[in-house]
Every structure is written in C-alpha cells, then in structure tokens.
Design a protein around this motif. Structure first.
Motif, PDB file in Angstrom:
ATOM      1  N   LEU A 191      40.450  33.129  37.255  1.00  0.00           N
ATOM      2  CA  LEU A 191      39.701  33.816  37.893  1.00  0.00           C
ATOM      3  C   LEU A 191      38.559  33.190  38.128  1.00  0.00           C
ATOM      4  O   LEU A 191      37.677  32.821  38.781  1.00  0.00           O
ATOM      5  N   GLU A 192      37.747  31.510  37.581  1.00  0.00           N
ATOM      6  CA  GLU A 192      37.001  31.106  38.090  1.00  0.00           C
ATOM      7  C   GLU A 192      37.193  30.494  39.631  1.00  0.00           C
ATOM      8  O   GLU A 192      36.432  30.860  40.104  1.00  0.00           O
ATOM      9  N   ARG A 193      38.497  29.978  39.942  1.00  0.00           N
ATOM     10  CA  ARG A 193      38.910  30.703  41.568  1.00  0.00           C
ATOM     11  C   ARG A 193      38.025  30.852  41.969  1.00  0.00           C
ATOM     12  O   ARG A 193      38.162  31.133  43.093  1.00  0.00           O
ATOM     13  N   LEU A 194      39.000  31.902  41.601  1.00  0.00           N
ATOM     14  CA  LEU A 194      39.400  33.147  43.118  1.00  0.00           C
ATOM     15  C   LEU A 194      37.775  33.713  42.735  1.00  0.00           C
ATOM     16  O   LEU A 194      37.604  34.231  44.261  1.00  0.00           O
TER      17      LEU A 194
ATOM     18  N   PRO B  33      39.647  33.331  52.788  1.00  0.00           N
ATOM     19  CA  PRO B  33      40.342  34.140  52.550  1.00  0.00           C
ATOM     20  C   PRO B  33      39.443  35.468  51.680  1.00  0.00           C
ATOM     21  O   PRO B  33      38.857  34.877  51.206  1.00  0.00           O
ATOM     22  N   ILE B  34      39.199  36.177  52.239  1.00  0.00           N
ATOM     23  CA  ILE B  34      38.632  37.642  50.572  1.00  0.00           C
ATOM     24  C   ILE B  34      39.866  37.360  49.881  1.00  0.00           C
ATOM     25  O   ILE B  34      40.582  38.808  49.996  1.00  0.00           O
ATOM     26  N   LEU B  35      39.495  37.655  48.526  1.00  0.00           N
ATOM     27  CA  LEU B  35      41.008  38.044  47.477  1.00  0.00           C
ATOM     28  C   LEU B  35      40.143  38.949  46.724  1.00  0.00           C
ATOM     29  O   LEU B  35      39.435  39.050  46.192  1.00  0.00           O
ATOM     30  N   ILE B  36      40.505  39.904  46.236  1.00  0.00           N
ATOM     31  CA  ILE B  36      40.892  40.686  44.437  1.00  0.00           C
ATOM     32  C   ILE B  36      41.684  40.676  43.832  1.00  0.00           C
ATOM     33  O   ILE B  36      42.969  41.011  44.539  1.00  0.00           O
ATOM     34  N   ALA B  37      41.627  40.871  42.256  1.00  0.00           N
ATOM     35  CA  ALA B  37      42.737  40.777  41.965  1.00  0.00           C
ATOM     36  C   ALA B  37      42.567  42.462  40.840  1.00  0.00           C
ATOM     37  O   ALA B  37      41.931  42.901  41.037  1.00  0.00           O
ATOM     38  N   ILE B  38      44.321  42.854  41.215  1.00  0.00           N
ATOM     39  CA  ILE B  38      44.509  43.982  40.208  1.00  0.00           C
ATOM     40  C   ILE B  38      45.598  44.247  39.653  1.00  0.00           C
ATOM     41  O   ILE B  38      46.903  43.503  39.787  1.00  0.00           O
ATOM     42  N   ARG B  39      45.647  43.986  38.210  1.00  0.00           N
ATOM     43  CA  ARG B  39      46.842  44.138  37.385  1.00  0.00           C
ATOM     44  C   ARG B  39      47.267  42.444  37.108  1.00  0.00           C
ATOM     45  O   ARG B  39      48.514  42.639  37.532  1.00  0.00           O
TER      46      ARG B  39
ATOM     47  N   PHE C 254      33.454  43.403  44.662  1.00  0.00           N
ATOM     48  CA  PHE C 254      34.802  43.301  43.975  1.00  0.00           C
ATOM     49  C   PHE C 254      34.941  42.317  44.778  1.00  0.00           C
ATOM     50  O   PHE C 254      36.264  41.749  44.233  1.00  0.00           O
ATOM     51  N   ALA C 255      34.711  41.896  45.900  1.00  0.00           N
ATOM     52  CA  ALA C 255      35.700  40.362  46.128  1.00  0.00           C
ATOM     53  C   ALA C 255      35.468  39.086  45.212  1.00  0.00           C
ATOM     54  O   ALA C 255      34.496  38.854  44.834  1.00  0.00           O
ATOM     55  N   GLY C 256      36.590  38.973  44.920  1.00  0.00           N
ATOM     56  CA  GLY C 256      36.456  37.356  44.557  1.00  0.00           C
ATOM     57  C   GLY C 256      36.399  37.303  43.232  1.00  0.00           C
ATOM     58  O   GLY C 256      36.392  36.706  41.671  1.00  0.00           O
ATOM     59  N   ARG C 257      37.012  38.912  42.807  1.00  0.00           N
ATOM     60  CA  ARG C 257      36.924  38.595  41.272  1.00  0.00           C
ATOM     61  C   ARG C 257      38.176  39.976  41.144  1.00  0.00           C
ATOM     62  O   ARG C 257      39.375  40.009  41.405  1.00  0.00           O
TER      63      ARG C 257
ATOM     64  N   ASP D 149      32.224  46.254  33.978  1.00  0.00           N
ATOM     65  CA  ASP D 149      33.663  46.558  34.489  1.00  0.00           C
ATOM     66  C   ASP D 149      34.546  45.880  35.862  1.00  0.00           C
ATOM     67  O   ASP D 149      36.222  46.159  35.861  1.00  0.00           O
ATOM     68  N   LEU D 150      33.846  45.229  36.108  1.00  0.00           N
ATOM     69  CA  LEU D 150      34.696  43.854  36.739  1.00  0.00           C
ATOM     70  C   LEU D 150      35.790  42.840  35.905  1.00  0.00           C
ATOM     71  O   LEU D 150      35.738  41.680  35.603  1.00  0.00           O
TER      72      LEU D 150
END
Length: 190
Positions: free
Chosen positions: A84-87, A98-104, A126-129, A144-145
């Motif tokens: 999460l820290e690197r994200l 790039p722009i990254l988002i994590a889901i599940r 939501f970006a980077g989270r 809620d992130l």
C-alpha cells in the motif's frame, strides 16, 4: 410511376406529405450550411500564400516525426506484488508514472482514465489507494479507502462486484497488493 412510389414510401416512412418532408430536409441542409460556415471560413484556406513544395515537404516530415513520437498510453508495466505504501506513489501526480487503483487486492492501471482519476479528476481520491470499501459503499470518505469488507451487506458486495467487473473490462491488471502479514514480516513489496 416511380416518383409516385417514392412519394408513397416517403409518406409511409416519415408520416409527412412529400412536400413537408422535402421542406424539412431543405431547412435542415440550410441550417447545417449556416452553422458550419460559422466555424470554417472557406476563404481563409485560399487566401493564405502557397508555400514552396520543399517547405511543405519538410513540414510534413516534421509532423510525421512528432506523430511517431507521441504515444498516448504506453503499455502497462507489470508490477507483481506491491505494498500500500508503494501504491500511494502512483496517484497521478507524477505524469511519468501510471495511475493505479487497487480493488479486492488486484491493482489496475487506470492511466487511460486520467481525466477521472488524475489529480484534477472527480475520482482522484481513489488514485494510488485501495478503493475496495469506498467503491462498495459508493463513498468519497477517505476513511473508506481500505480493503476491509467487514460489515458490508450483500447489496454493497454486489455494487463492489459491478465496479470490479467494470475495472476488469476497461483497465489492465498490473499486480496485486502484498498481504499485510508479508508486508510487516519482510517488506517484500515492489
């Protein structure tokens, strides 16, 4: 005979008499020509002095070189496991990343949606989270992130599944989140 058949077909298709249909068509064409003339000045192109053929050729070659150098969306880079820290570094503020988002637990490259997820976009939060819980609850609350699904009902999980399906369809998966145990134990993230 053929004209009468056309007139009958026109009336059957449009519900208008042939005279009314032709009048409307002429008015539409006149409106189109009037509006398009506001945006394009036909005399502007002809009034510009003609350039020598060599100069036109050089401009064309320069334009081709610029076109070849422009790549709107580079191929996504596979990151593998990421913490999460690197994200957080992939939040769109650095245009080179790039722009990254994590889901599940899955990490998506949403760079194509920069207008939505970039720094000025409506979903930049939501970006980077990890946006799992926020998407399930359709929440813009920073609390809620998180990837925590505890307490979510079946309707929330269905909303989350819809979001996840949309992301899988539109954006490439480039990695997955490191589990908290792995991150705490040996900090093996990217």
């Amino acid at each position: 005979m053929a004209a009468q058949g056309i007139a009958e077909a026109m009336q059957a298709y449009t519900g208008l008499s042939p005279a009314a249909a032709v009048t409307i068509l002429v008015l539409m064409l006149a409106t189109y020509l009037l509006v398009s003339s506001l945006f394009v000045a036909p005399d502007a192109a002809s009034s510009a002095p003609a350039k020598p053929p060599q100069e036109r050729k050089e401009e064309q070659q320069q334009g081709e070189e610029e076109t070849e150098a422009f790549v709107p969306y580079p191929d996504p880079v596979q990151l593998g496991e990421i913490t999460l820290e690197r994200l957080a570094a992939y939040d769109g503020k650095d245009p080179a990343k790039p722009i990254l988002i994590a889901i599940r637990g899955q990490v998506y490259d949403v760079s194509r949606g920069r207008l939505f997820y970039g720094p000025q976009g409506p979903y930049s939060l939501f970006a980077g989270r990890d946006a799992t819980r926020a998407l399930a609850l359709m929440s813009f609350d920073p609390i809620d992130l998180t990837g925590d699904l505890e307490g979510l009902g079946p309707d929330d999980l269905e909303v989350l599944q819809d979001w996840e399906d949309k992301f899988k369809e539109r954006y490439p998966t480039v990695g997955h989140l490191a589990s908290e145990n792995a991150a705490d134990g040996n900090n093996s993230g990217v």
